[in-house]
Design an enzyme around this catalytic site. Structure first.
Site, short mmCIF file in Angstrom:
data_model
loop_
_atom_site.label_atom_id
_atom_site.label_comp_id
_atom_site.label_asym_id
_atom_site.label_seq_id
_atom_site.Cartn_x
_atom_site.Cartn_y
_atom_site.Cartn_z
N GLY A 1 -37.87 -23.83 -33.06
CA GLY A 1 -38.26 -24.95 -32.21
C GLY A 1 -37.44 -25.00 -30.93
O GLY A 1 -37.02 -23.96 -30.40
N SER A 2 -37.15 -26.20 -30.45
CA SER A 2 -36.61 -26.37 -29.11
C SER A 2 -35.18 -25.89 -28.92
O SER A 2 -34.74 -25.74 -27.78
CB SER A 2 -36.71 -27.84 -28.70
N THR A 3 -34.43 -25.66 -30.00
CA THR A 3 -33.11 -25.06 -29.80
C THR A 3 -33.25 -23.67 -29.18
O THR A 3 -32.30 -23.14 -28.60
CB THR A 3 -32.35 -24.94 -31.14
N ASN A 4 -34.44 -23.08 -29.29
CA ASN A 4 -34.71 -21.76 -28.72
C ASN A 4 -34.92 -21.80 -27.21
O ASN A 4 -34.93 -20.75 -26.55
CB ASN A 4 -35.96 -21.18 -29.40
#
Length: 559
Positions: free
Chosen positions: A274-277
């Site tokens: 998800g958005s940690t990427n």
């Protein structure tokens, strides 16, 4: 009589003269037995030498049922069962096997108990010196440490990964025994001494491991999640300070635990981040010179990618956003816009450079490579979703490594779990440092850090990760979770990754929750775990606040 005596005489001459050496050798073979002398297994300790797995002396207790007369069999069964902690029916059944000359009654018996039984006058009882494995910390880092089976071999975690080093080498002893199995005094013996196992010192800090495990276990329970993971890592060395799972394996009762607890999920469970990427997409765009933190995007709340319409987490009117604001507020649409400026090939190359699709080195047991499809096989929509962490799969260890790289000025260091070992003389030998690779420029790493610091401010999605007095950089993640058993997306993965102090990074913390039921956003569930663990870690490591303030930045397009 003369004829008969001549036969006996001939036979004696044959046995004592012609075949004497053959019979003498057979007699020696009957008397001589080779016994294994077990080596003492090495200890596993934390970075400060606190024992997490150790070996103590024990006994195997056995009996010859053929020499236990029926009149005392019931009484002996009662005595043995009480002392050995076994069911009386089980012991009685073994004593009833009178056709057997050997029945093993118990392993891992305390030497004091074994001596007490020998003194109790139990007939035909024998004991053998062995060792047993103890785990004084119970479930602390249980799946990372692993356990030892009945045959003395490691069956998971570090116990299995470093089994040959820990186990040492058994010795052998050749002795002469009589019919009752007792050694014949004054007879010759040959002995090869055992080589004891070496100790393995991990990079884990026992206290920080305890705090991480406690925090994630409580959040798993409160959120109704299937499981959770926390990784704490040193920024400069990439040494893993804590690797916690919730629930965790109790090493003192591993036989009763479900097999799912045997797996070190922090290294082996694969999920879409998800958005940690998004920090990788930001790094690719900034390294290519396509964007900078102040680049302004006109951002609607949805965007078409091939046959799909992809949306931001919250509906909003089209608005002007700086790239910094887009990262802080975790806009999927703006991230896709930035990724299109880079192209799939460059984005794929940056994902590879950060370690996606490759098994991490450093000796972490059961570490997996995740899943990074070649960019040439990406579908039209996947070329967009990969930019914000869907359509690519990683482990918690890989994602923690991404943030270690950003915090370390763009230098990726191979994660380390073993601090060193003892050599044969008992001297501690430190492990070689992890391999270093420059992934992004120092300038890009610093700019991304300021963007991540904004994400933990009141303008970002990670406000619950803020620690009073400290500058914190981090990013929330909320991803649709693929359920392999159901064969479809079901539930969410909530995560938060970050480091502190933001201007002089020392520690990285990543927290992940799988399939929570009471809420699902990373900023809501994973960020508080990050805060708890990071607060404990910086206090434990005595890391003071830097005293500096975050530099003024342009957050919004109109500023």
């Amino acid at each position: 009589m003369t004829f008969v005596l001549s036969i006996f005489a001939g036979r004696l001459i044959q046995m004592q003269g012609l075949d004497s050496k053959v019979y003498a050798a057979a007699a020696v073979d009957q008397r001589q037995h080779t016994e294994d002398i077990p080596a003492k297994r090495g200890s596993i300790t934390d970075v400060n030498g606190n024992e997490l797995a150790l070996t103590v002396e024990a006994r195997e207790v056995a009996i010859d049922p053929s020499k236990v007369v029926p009149a005392v069999r019931a009484k002996m069964a009662t005595i043995l069962a009480r002392q050995l902690g076994k069911p009386e029916q089980e012991i009685a059944a073994k004593l009833a096997r009178t056709s057997s000359r050997y029945q093993l009654l118990a392993r891992d018996v305390d030497p004091v108990v074994a001596t007490r039984l020998l003194q109790a006058g139990v007939p035909a009882l024998s004991t053998k010196k062995t060792y047993r494995r103890l785990y004084p910390a119970g479930d602390l880092a249980g799946s990372l440490i692993g356990f030892v089976g009945d045959e003395g071999d490691g069956l998971g975690g570090m116990e299995q990964a470093r089994n040959s080093l820990l186990a040492g080498r058994d010795g052998k002893q050749r002795v002469e025994t009589g019919r009752d199995g007792q050694r014949i005094p004054m007879t010759s013996s040959q002995r090869t001494a055992p080589v004891n196992g070496q100790d393995v010192r991990l990079t884990i800090d026992r206290d920080i491991q305890w705090a991480a495990q406690k925090s994630i276990t409580e959040q798993v329970r409160e959120s109704g999640a299937d499981s959770g993971t926390v990784i704490v890592m040193d920024v400069q060395t990439a040494q893993i300070i804590a690797m916690a799972n919730g629930p965790e394996l109790d090493l003192n009762n591993w036989r009763k635990a479900p097999e799912s607890h045997y797996v070190n999920k922090a290294a082996s469970d694969v999920f879409e981040p998800g958005s940690t990427n998004k920090v990788i997409t930001a790094a690719a765009a900034m390294e290519a010179g396509a964007v900078n933190p102040d680049t302004v995007f006109q951002v609607p709340d949805n965007i078409r990618c091939a046959d799909r319409v992809l949306r931001d987490a919250h509906a909003h009117k089209p608005e002007s956003m700086t790239f910094r604001q887009a990262v802080a507020q975790s806009s999927n649409v703006a991230t896709i816009m930035a990724a299109r400026k880079v192209g799939s090939e460059r984005l794929y190359g940056m994902l590879k450079a950060f370690g996606f699709g490759t098994t991490p080195g450093g000796g972490v047991p059961s570490a997996e490579a995740g899943l990074l499809p070649d960019y040439k096989s990406w579908s039209g929509s996947q070329a967009c979703t990969v930019a914000y962490g869907q359509g690519v799969s990683v482990t918690a260890l890989q994602m923690a490594s991404v943030y270690q790289t950003i915090a370390n000025g763009g230098v990726k260091v191979e994660p380390q779990i073993v601090a060193g070992i003892t050599d044969t003389s008992g001297k501690f030998v430190p492990a070689a440092p992890g391999k270093q690779t420059k992934v992004v420029s120092t300038t890009t790493a610093k700019e991304i850090t300021t963007m991540l610091e904004s994400a933990v401010s009141a303008d970002g999605t990670g406000e619950l990760a803020a620690i009073p007095g400290y500058r914190v950089a981090g990013k929330t993640g909320t991803a649709n979770r693929y359920d392999s058993e159901l064969g479809r997306y079901e539930g969410y993965t909530a995560s938060f990754a970050g480091f502190a102090p933001a201007d002089q990074p020392r520690i990285v913390v990543l927290s992940v929750l799988q399939n929570p039921k009471n809420g699902h956003f990373g900023g809501q569930l994973a960020a508080p775990v990050f805060k708890d663990v990071m607060t404990f870690a910086i206090k434990s490591k005595k890391i003071p606040p830097t005293g500096s303030a975050a530099p003024p930045v342009r957050m919004r397009a109109g500023q």
